[in-house]
Write a protein that holds these residues in place. Structure first.
Motif, PDB file in Angstrom:
ATOM      1  N   VAL A 137       0.857  -1.188   0.000  1.00  0.00           N
ATOM      2  CA  VAL A 137       0.000   0.000   0.000  1.00  0.00           C
ATOM      3  C   VAL A 137       0.889   1.232   0.000  1.00  0.00           C
ATOM      4  CG1 VAL A 137      -1.779   1.272   1.251  1.00  0.00           C
ATOM      5  CG2 VAL A 137      -1.806  -1.234   1.237  1.00  0.00           C
ATOM      6  N   SER A 138       0.642   2.133  -0.946  1.00  0.00           N
ATOM      7  CA  SER A 138       1.459   3.340  -1.039  1.00  0.00           C
ATOM      8  C   SER A 138       0.651   4.556  -0.613  1.00  0.00           C
ATOM      9  CB  SER A 138       1.975   3.539  -2.469  1.00  0.00           C
ATOM     10  OG  SER A 138       0.895   3.727  -3.358  1.00  0.00           O
ATOM     11  N   LEU A 139       1.339   5.499  -0.024  1.00  0.00           N
ATOM     12  CA  LEU A 139       0.734   6.763   0.386  1.00  0.00           C
ATOM     13  C   LEU A 139       1.355   7.883  -0.405  1.00  0.00           C
ATOM     14  CD1 LEU A 139       0.735   6.388   4.258  1.00  0.00           C
ATOM     15  CD2 LEU A 139      -1.233   6.240   2.756  1.00  0.00           C
ATOM     16  N   LYS A 140       0.530   8.821  -0.813  1.00  0.00           N
ATOM     17  CA  LYS A 140       1.030  10.014  -1.492  1.00  0.00           C
ATOM     18  C   LYS A 140       0.470  11.236  -0.788  1.00  0.00           C
ATOM     19  CE  LYS A 140       1.782   7.908  -5.922  1.00  0.00           C
ATOM     20  NZ  LYS A 140       1.559   7.904  -7.334  1.00  0.00           N
ATOM     21  N   LYS A 141       1.301  12.222  -0.579  1.00  0.00           N
ATOM     22  CA  LYS A 141       0.859  13.424   0.097  1.00  0.00           C
ATOM     23  C   LYS A 141       0.127  14.327  -0.889  1.00  0.00           C
ATOM     24  CE  LYS A 141       2.441  16.629   3.575  1.00  0.00           C
ATOM     25  NZ  LYS A 141       3.575  17.075   4.358  1.00  0.00           N
TER      26      LYS A 141
END
Length: 86
Positions: A79-83
């Motif tokens: 799972v990737s997070l992007k701001k």
């Protein structure tokens, strides 16, 4: 700013009319949606449901309880997070 998970998908509704239940239609719809999300590179699927046991057979896990609703999740990959900032 907020964090977004761009590879996360949600099942909003999976409903089968009462007269058509027990014909594996919900199973077919769910398998098809999981396959489509996998092909799109999805890493996480979330669903709010009144019937969490239905989703367990597809590898979903209980993630939380909210009144009469159960949050279930299926992890397909990292799972990737992007701001995000407006």
């Amino acid at each position: 700013p907020a964090w977004l998970m761009p590879d996360t998908y949600e099942f909003v509704w999976i409903n089968v009319l009462a007269g058509h239940r027990d014909k594996k239609i919900g199973t077919l719809l769910t398998k098809t949606r999981i396959d489509q999300i996998t092909k799109l590179g999805g890493s996480l699927i979330l669903a709010m449901t009144h019937v969490p046991d239905f989703f367990e057979k597809f590898g979903f896990n209980h993630a939380g309880q909210f009144d009469a609703w159960t949050l279930v999740a299926k992890k397909l990959g990292e799972v990737s997070l992007k701001k995000y900032s407006s």
